[in-house]
Scaffold this active site. Sequence first.
Site, PDB file in Angstrom:
ATOM      1  N   ARG A 243      29.364  30.429   2.292  1.00 16.36           N
ATOM      2  CA  ARG A 243      29.641  28.997   2.187  1.00 16.36           C
ATOM      3  C   ARG A 243      29.833  28.447   3.595  1.00 16.36           C
ATOM      4  O   ARG A 243      30.486  29.078   4.447  1.00 16.36           O
ATOM      5  CB  ARG A 243      30.921  28.729   1.383  1.00 16.36           C
ATOM      6  CG  ARG A 243      30.792  28.952  -0.117  1.00 16.36           C
ATOM      7  CD  ARG A 243      29.875  27.909  -0.783  1.00 16.36           C
ATOM      8  NE  ARG A 243      29.835  28.066  -2.219  1.00 16.36           N
ATOM      9  CZ  ARG A 243      28.943  28.808  -2.895  1.00 16.36           C
ATOM     10  NH1 ARG A 243      27.981  29.451  -2.247  1.00 16.36           N
ATOM     11  NH2 ARG A 243      28.996  28.882  -4.204  1.00 16.36           N
ATOM     12  N   GLU A 272      26.752  20.210   2.608  1.00 13.67           N
ATOM     13  CA  GLU A 272      25.455  20.259   1.904  1.00 13.67           C
ATOM     14  C   GLU A 272      25.284  19.033   1.041  1.00 13.67           C
ATOM     15  O   GLU A 272      26.262  18.539   0.486  1.00 13.67           O
ATOM     16  CB  GLU A 272      25.396  21.539   1.052  1.00 13.67           C
ATOM     17  CG  GLU A 272      25.257  22.767   1.921  1.00 13.67           C
ATOM     18  CD  GLU A 272      25.104  24.055   1.134  1.00 13.67           C
ATOM     19  OE1 GLU A 272      24.745  24.003  -0.045  1.00 13.67           O
ATOM     20  OE2 GLU A 272      25.353  25.102   1.727  1.00 13.67           O
ATOM     21  N   HIS A 290      20.179  26.726   1.455  1.00 10.74           N
ATOM     22  CA  HIS A 290      20.972  27.414   0.410  1.00 10.74           C
ATOM     23  C   HIS A 290      20.059  28.050  -0.645  1.00 10.74           C
ATOM     24  O   HIS A 290      20.068  27.649  -1.813  1.00 10.74           O
ATOM     25  CB  HIS A 290      21.951  26.438  -0.256  1.00 10.74           C
ATOM     26  CG  HIS A 290      23.113  27.169  -0.902  1.00 10.74           C
ATOM     27  ND1 HIS A 290      24.372  26.653  -0.977  1.00 10.74           N
ATOM     28  CD2 HIS A 290      23.185  28.387  -1.512  1.00 10.74           C
ATOM     29  CE1 HIS A 290      25.177  27.502  -1.600  1.00 10.74           C
ATOM     30  NE2 HIS A 290      24.478  28.569  -1.932  1.00 10.74           N
TER      31      HIS A 290
HETATM   32  C1  DGY Z   1      26.484  31.170  -5.827  1.00 13.77           C
HETATM   33  O1  DGY Z   1      26.167  31.695  -6.892  1.00 13.77           O
HETATM   34  O2  DGY Z   1      27.616  30.807  -5.586  1.00 13.77           O
HETATM   35  C2  DGY Z   1      25.433  31.046  -4.805  1.00 13.77           C
HETATM   36  O3  DGY Z   1      25.856  30.383  -3.679  1.00 13.77           O
HETATM   37  C3  DGY Z   1      24.196  30.414  -5.378  1.00 13.77           C
HETATM   38  O4  DGY Z   1      23.181  30.790  -4.535  1.00 13.77           O
END
Ligand code: DGY
Length: 328
Positions: A243, A272, A290
């Site tokens: 993240r 994002e 992402h």
């Molecule tokens: C999640 O599942 O949290 C991922 O970031 C999606 O790619």
Amino acid sequence: MTQRRLKVGVTRKLPQAVEARLSALFDVTLNDADSPVSPEGLIALARENDVLAPTLGDALSADFFNECGDRLKLIANFGAGVDHIDIAAANAHGVTVTNTPSVLAEDAADMAMALILAAPRRLVEGVKALEAGDFKGWSPTWMLGRRVRGKKLGVIGLGRVGEAVARRARAFGLSIHYHNRRPINPHIEDELGATFWPSLDEMLPRMDIVSVNCPATAQTRHLLSRKRLALMQPHAYVVNISRGEIIDEEALADAIEAGKLAGAGLDVFENEPKPNQRLLAARNVVLLPHMASATIESRIEMGERVIINIKMFADGHKPPDRIILGLD
Ligand code: DGY
């Protein structure tokens, strides 16, 4: 007597096979538009359904739970990360939260490994140079990157994804180091030849590449702070598929522009979908939108986990992927 079918509200378009199976099992409201549902729309969906199947980007805050009414009983998140959900508020309102761990770990680790290679080996820069007509023929001194083999990889968060990254990196000749709250199972540590660093501040100055693989929580927000980024060596790279919030992005851009870090490979951003413009402009930063878990196989398996969690819940059992606060 026939059992009432659970009402399930899905916030985003899911793969067709997943939507078909959900529709066969439950009374489902789908989102054909595949655009994020507004905060008001989320509340309305929650009020009308027993189960909500959201994704990252659907902010389910304490305010949401105050407004969502009494019907909602399960949030079956389509995704591993649950940083968009206030779990404590959910639990306080009697709402169980589940996620989809494991099924995307290998695909996500592939992308982390791709970035671990792409940043030091200048992969995207090479593609751009060719596309721009800048390739004038092979040269002994053009497009020199950094060798990956023999370097030290520091994994922040050696969980499912972190371990999968470490296995790949080991095959590429990197030595594995990691920072967790606690050391991992000694058998896995031995297998990976991994060195545990209880102190992140002590690990960072010794690493050539740092891979961020911990979840986003209040504790990990800006874990790679300006101060910590300054501990890293100027030839080092940062990779993040977890993240964006875990890295102080402005501090990262400052360090890269000042030559205090060699570069970065980032699949995630602080705000994002807007990438940091300075990082976008930096030639030695590889940015992806992402997409680390974006394979059709992974998305279908994520959907399977959502269905399993809802089905177990519907049958009166504890869903397998419950998020339990305080466990890590
Ligand atoms: C999640 O599942 O949290 C991922 O970031 C999606 O790619």
